[in-house]
Design an enzyme around this catalytic site. Structure first.
Site, PDB file in Angstrom:
ATOM      1  N   GLN A  90      31.330  40.275  38.280  1.00 34.22           N
ATOM      2  CA  GLN A  90      32.391  39.745  39.111  1.00 34.22           C
ATOM      3  C   GLN A  90      33.066  38.650  38.286  1.00 34.22           C
ATOM      4  O   GLN A  90      32.698  37.762  38.339  1.00 34.22           O
ATOM      5  CB  GLN A  90      31.938  39.546  40.423  1.00 34.22           C
ATOM      6  CG  GLN A  90      33.128  39.516  41.259  1.00 34.22           C
ATOM      7  CD  GLN A  90      32.750  39.113  42.849  1.00 34.22           C
ATOM      8  OE1 GLN A  90      31.682  38.933  43.081  1.00 34.22           O
ATOM      9  NE2 GLN A  90      33.690  39.129  43.737  1.00 34.22           N
ATOM     10  N   HIS A  96      36.940  42.747  45.589  1.00 33.33           N
ATOM     11  CA  HIS A  96      37.883  43.690  45.221  1.00 33.33           C
ATOM     12  C   HIS A  96      37.249  44.976  44.924  1.00 33.33           C
ATOM     13  O   HIS A  96      36.265  44.929  44.137  1.00 33.33           O
ATOM     14  CB  HIS A  96      38.752  43.164  44.026  1.00 33.33           C
ATOM     15  CG  HIS A  96      37.975  42.622  42.816  1.00 33.33           C
ATOM     16  ND1 HIS A  96      37.446  41.334  42.864  1.00 33.33           N
ATOM     17  CD2 HIS A  96      37.484  43.163  41.669  1.00 33.33           C
ATOM     18  CE1 HIS A  96      36.895  41.181  41.848  1.00 33.33           C
ATOM     19  NE2 HIS A  96      36.744  42.283  41.110  1.00 33.33           N
ATOM     20  N   HIS A  98      37.516  48.483  43.098  1.00 28.15           N
ATOM     21  CA  HIS A  98      38.288  48.894  42.086  1.00 28.15           C
ATOM     22  C   HIS A  98      38.368  50.575  42.370  1.00 28.15           C
ATOM     23  O   HIS A  98      37.423  50.986  42.378  1.00 28.15           O
ATOM     24  CB  HIS A  98      37.379  49.206  40.572  1.00 28.15           C
ATOM     25  CG  HIS A  98      37.203  47.694  40.074  1.00 28.15           C
ATOM     26  ND1 HIS A  98      37.869  47.222  38.988  1.00 28.15           N
ATOM     27  CD2 HIS A  98      36.203  46.699  40.179  1.00 28.15           C
ATOM     28  CE1 HIS A  98      37.369  45.777  38.714  1.00 28.15           C
ATOM     29  NE2 HIS A  98      36.557  45.774  39.675  1.00 28.15           N
TER      30      HIS A  98
HETATM   31  P1  DGP Z   1      35.809  42.465  38.091  1.00 29.13           P
HETATM   32  O1  DGP Z   1      35.269  42.174  36.522  1.00 29.13           O
HETATM   33  O2  DGP Z   1      35.039  43.461  39.099  1.00 29.13           O
HETATM   34  O3  DGP Z   1      35.753  41.038  38.736  1.00 29.13           O
HETATM   35  O4  DGP Z   1      37.369  42.814  37.998  1.00 29.13           O
HETATM   36  C1  DGP Z   1      38.538  41.824  38.010  1.00 29.13           C
HETATM   37  C2  DGP Z   1      39.657  42.477  37.783  1.00 29.13           C
HETATM   38  O5  DGP Z   1      40.542  41.729  38.268  1.00 29.13           O
HETATM   39  C3  DGP Z   1      39.746  42.879  36.167  1.00 29.13           C
HETATM   40  O6  DGP Z   1      39.777  44.394  36.017  1.00 29.13           O
HETATM   41  C4  DGP Z   1      41.075  42.250  35.821  1.00 29.13           C
HETATM   42  C5  DGP Z   1      41.849  41.995  37.040  1.00 29.13           C
HETATM   43  N1  DGP Z   1      42.644  40.775  37.129  1.00 29.13           N
HETATM   44  C6  DGP Z   1      42.113  39.546  36.795  1.00 29.13           C
HETATM   45  N2  DGP Z   1      43.114  38.812  36.980  1.00 29.13           N
HETATM   46  C7  DGP Z   1      44.164  39.488  37.456  1.00 29.13           C
HETATM   47  C8  DGP Z   1      45.487  39.173  37.756  1.00 29.13           C
HETATM   48  O7  DGP Z   1      45.972  37.774  37.847  1.00 29.13           O
HETATM   49  N3  DGP Z   1      46.574  40.018  38.420  1.00 29.13           N
HETATM   50  C9  DGP Z   1      45.895  41.487  38.412  1.00 29.13           C
HETATM   51  N4  DGP Z   1      46.927  42.237  38.793  1.00 29.13           N
HETATM   52  N5  DGP Z   1      44.686  41.826  38.073  1.00 29.13           N
HETATM   53  C10 DGP Z   1      43.953  40.754  37.552  1.00 29.13           C
END
Ligand code: DGP
Length: 135
Positions: A90, A96, A98
């Protein structure tokens, strides 16, 4: 404490929003597994799934269903992958979910780890009992 997803929820940081209601919002992941990869988050800051208050836990699944249907339809996908990383893997410590459009042969199987085996039926029964006792 600074939190990217709280900043998106408050409008301080931009995001490509696809859903916004009282308790939850959803936006495109900026590093998608595939185009149309959505993140569904509670507005309130909780780190993991087990921290989510039961009132919100009861509400999140119907929202996830609606978004998964919309993602599949909008991206002309054959199905979807829905997942939550809790602490391990994470990268953003704000819960969050997905929601990722899938197609047969899209290559996402590389994302999964090799499966393991139970040594015996007895070991499987023991593991099930350990989990059952804690529910
Ligand atoms: P996880 O690895 O499960 O914690 O996924 C986090 C996700 O969040 C990753 O796929 C990329 C996304 N992410 C990180 N920072 C941002 C951001 O600033 N904006 C958006 N839209 N997504 C983000």
């Amino acid at each position: 404490m600074a939190c990217i997803f709280c900043d998106i929820a408050s409008g301080k940081l931009p995001a490509s929003l696809v859903y916004e209601r009282d308790d939850f919002l959803a936006f495109l992941d900026k590093k998608p597994l595939f185009r149309g990869h959505v993140l569904l988050v509670p507005r309130t800051h909780v780190a993991t799934m087990t921290d989510l208050p039961s009132e919100l836990a009861a509400k999140i699944f119907p929202v996830a269903q609606a978004i998964a249907r919309a993602v599949e339809s909008a991206m002309e996908a054959e199905g979807s992958f829905v997942a939550i990383n809790n602490r391990v893997s994470q990268s953003v410590p704000h819960l969050h979910m997905h929601i990722v459009p899938r197609r047969k042969g899209d290559g996402l199987k590389g994302f999964f780890w090799p499966r393991t085996k139970y040594a015996s039926g007895q070991e499987m029964d023991d593991v099930a009992a350990r989990i059952r006792e804690r529910i």
